[in-house]
Design a protein around this motif. Structure first.
Motif, PDB file in Angstrom:
ATOM      1  N   GLU A   3       0.835  -1.207   0.000  1.00 55.09           N
ATOM      2  CA  GLU A   3       0.000   0.000   0.000  1.00 55.09           C
ATOM      3  C   GLU A   3       0.860   1.242   0.000  1.00 55.09           C
ATOM      4  O   GLU A   3       1.840   1.346   0.724  1.00 55.09           O
ATOM      5  N   ASP A   4       0.481   2.193  -0.818  1.00 56.42           N
ATOM      6  CA  ASP A   4       1.114   3.498  -0.817  1.00 56.42           C
ATOM      7  C   ASP A   4       0.217   4.373   0.057  1.00 56.42           C
ATOM      8  O   ASP A   4      -0.871   4.762  -0.330  1.00 56.42           O
ATOM      9  N   LYS A   5       0.678   4.628   1.279  1.00 58.65           N
ATOM     10  CA  LYS A   5      -0.177   5.291   2.266  1.00 58.65           C
ATOM     11  C   LYS A   5      -0.681   6.673   1.833  1.00 58.65           C
ATOM     12  O   LYS A   5      -1.807   7.055   2.112  1.00 58.65           O
ATOM     13  N   GLU A   6       0.205   7.407   1.104  1.00 59.70           N
ATOM     14  CA  GLU A   6      -0.189   8.765   0.740  1.00 59.70           C
ATOM     15  C   GLU A   6      -1.354   8.790  -0.249  1.00 59.70           C
ATOM     16  O   GLU A   6      -2.349   9.457  -0.030  1.00 59.70           O
ATOM     17  N   GLN A   7      -1.201   8.041  -1.350  1.00 55.78           N
ATOM     18  CA  GLN A   7      -2.254   8.077  -2.374  1.00 55.78           C
ATOM     19  C   GLN A   7      -3.236   6.923  -2.207  1.00 55.78           C
ATOM     20  O   GLN A   7      -4.233   6.879  -2.891  1.00 55.78           O
ATOM     21  N   LYS A   8      -2.934   6.000  -1.318  1.00 55.36           N
ATOM     22  CA  LYS A   8      -3.753   4.805  -1.129  1.00 55.36           C
ATOM     23  C   LYS A   8      -3.983   4.125  -2.478  1.00 55.36           C
ATOM     24  O   LYS A   8      -5.062   4.165  -3.051  1.00 55.36           O
ATOM     25  N   ARG A   9      -2.882   3.585  -3.000  1.00 54.04           N
ATOM     26  CA  ARG A   9      -2.956   2.842  -4.250  1.00 54.04           C
ATOM     27  C   ARG A   9      -2.524   1.415  -3.979  1.00 54.04           C
ATOM     28  O   ARG A   9      -1.340   1.123  -3.873  1.00 54.04           O
ATOM     29  N   THR A  10      -3.497   0.539  -3.826  1.00 54.51           N
ATOM     30  CA  THR A  10      -3.191  -0.851  -3.551  1.00 54.51           C
ATOM     31  C   THR A  10      -3.099  -1.609  -4.868  1.00 54.51           C
ATOM     32  O   THR A  10      -4.033  -1.568  -5.666  1.00 54.51           O
ATOM     33  N   SER A  11      -1.959  -2.264  -5.081  1.00 53.74           N
ATOM     34  CA  SER A  11      -1.769  -2.983  -6.346  1.00 53.74           C
ATOM     35  C   SER A  11      -2.752  -4.146  -6.465  1.00 53.74           C
ATOM     36  O   SER A  11      -2.989  -4.875  -5.497  1.00 53.74           O
ATOM     37  N   LEU A  12      -3.320  -4.323  -7.655  1.00 51.66           N
ATOM     38  CA  LEU A  12      -4.270  -5.428  -7.870  1.00 51.66           C
ATOM     39  C   LEU A  12      -3.579  -6.773  -7.709  1.00 51.66           C
ATOM     40  O   LEU A  12      -4.176  -7.740  -7.244  1.00 51.66           O
ATOM     41  N   ASN A  13      -2.292  -6.816  -8.093  1.00 48.04           N
ATOM     42  CA  ASN A  13      -1.542  -8.075  -7.992  1.00 48.04           C
ATOM     43  C   ASN A  13      -1.498  -8.584  -6.556  1.00 48.04           C
ATOM     44  O   ASN A  13      -1.462  -9.778  -6.307  1.00 48.04           O
TER      45      ASN A  13
END
Ligand code: ADP
Ligand code: MG
Length: 350
Positions: A3-13
């Motif tokens: 998880e990228d905490k700043e943008q909240k981008r969780t990889s689908l993989n």
């Protein structure tokens, strides 16, 4: 999970296919007794007893059917469902189930798909639809979303495109040209934004038409109103591809002609004012703009009293003998043949 905490981008993989499907669909509940088995087996199991079942599918492709630079994913999910429900209602049926298939490239994080499914969930709740399955796969570029809608209808109530007869009245729901004019506004703002990204557009005066484009509603209410009034359309069609092309389809399927009156076409005031602003002809927007998820149908003249005065319904003309052709009776009284693009005398301007 990465998880990228700043943008909240969780990889689908990070989730894997099954984790993803489960995550996206876990909050959907089943409402219809016709849904014996929904998500979770190799196929959904439906039972309609003595009803007829109607099925319709649409595929939406990024860059062709939608532009994510102004289409929020939540709205896209909602609209993808509406597009299909509209076809079910156009059969005079009640929509009951959908399946949803998505193909996404790895530029989309989990949060994007969550938004898409929020819109799908809202549509399901509002329209009382069970999500009973779908497919999830990857794409090299862009987003694809395909929805299949299923509905039920009593045998004697089904409305085909082919049942209209000469002298029947031609009726349309809602108003026309709004989705097209909304698109003009959004395209213009997109260009302005490209030049100056700090520019905050004021879309307030265009709320109605922008919503007609971004958040259309399928006309479930029209099927219910007709049922309540005891009116069975002799023919019905969804006009999302444009009024004039769908009038021509109806005429062809039913082997009739028609006279449509320009001054009867229902236009919202915002459509008239924005047409003036964009130097477009509002009649052309109404006839061939498209993406208005409204229903076009014909009724026997004996049913006129039942529908007259209903603010949702407008009689725009009547059917004639096939030999008369499909015509637009212009404001001045002249009669011109309808074409799929609008009408002949303006074909050069389209
Ligand atoms: P299959 O291997 O048979 O294609 P999947 O593993 O793709 O099965 O799907 C498992 C279950 O989840 C099925 O019931 C399927 O219909 C459902 N499903 C898969 N993808 C989606 C989706 N995007 N939305 C809703 N349901 C889905
Ligand atoms: Mg699958």
């Amino acid at each position: 999970m990465i998880e990228d905490k700043e943008q909240k981008r969780t990889s689908l993989n990070a989730l894997g296919e099954f984790g993803l499907i489960d995550h996206l669909t876990k909050n959907f509940t089943i409402q219809h007794t016709s849904t014996l088995k929904g998500i979770g087996d190799d196929a959904a199991v439906l039972e309609f007893k003595d009803k007829m079942m109607v099925v319709s599918t649409d595929l939406l492709v990024e860059g062709v059917h939608f532009d994510l630079s102004y289409m929020p994913l939540r709205h896209l999910g909602y609209k993808a469902v509406m597009v299909n429900l509209s076809d079910i209602y156009a059969m005079n049926a009640v929509a009951t189930q959908i399946t949803v298939s998505v193909a996404v490239s790895n530029r989309f994080p989990l949060e994007a798909l969550e938004e898409l499914y929020d819109g799908i969930a809202l549509a399901c709740t509002k329209y009382n639809i069970d999500l009973v399955g779908g497919d999830t796969t990857s794409s090299k570029t862009g987003l694809f979303i395909s929805v299949t809608a299923i509905g039920e209808v009593d045998k004697e109530d089904i409305s085909y495109r082919s049942g209209a007869e000469a002298q029947d009245l031609l009726v349309v729901s809602g108003d026309l040209g709004g989705a097209f004019m909304g698109l003009q506004v959004l395209e213009r703002e997109k260009e302005v934004f490209k030049v100056n990204p700090n520019n905050q557009p004021d879309l307030e005066p265009y709320t109605y038409i922008v919503e007609r484009q971004l958040k259309p509603e399928a006309r479930k209410d029209i099927v219910e109103i007709l049922q309540l009034l005891g009116v069975k359309p002799t023919a019905m069609i969804d006009i999302s591809d444009g009024l004039s092309s769908e009038i021509l389809h109806l005429c062809k399927s039913s082997q009739v002609g028609c006279d449509v009156y320009e001054d009867k076409l229902p236009l919202d005031p915002t459509v008239i004012s924005s047409s003036e602003e964009f130097k477009l002809n509002s009649t052309i927007a109404a006839l061939s703009g498209g993406e208005d998820y409204e229903l076009l149908f014909t009724i026997n003249q004996k049913d006129f009293d039942k529908i007259k005065g209903n603010p949702n319904l407008t009689v725009i003309g009547y059917m004639t003998d096939a030999s008369q052709g499909a015509n637009l009776v212009a404001r001045g009284g002249s009669k011109v043949p309808l074409t799929a693009q609008g009408w002949n005398s303006f074909s050069g301007e389209d």
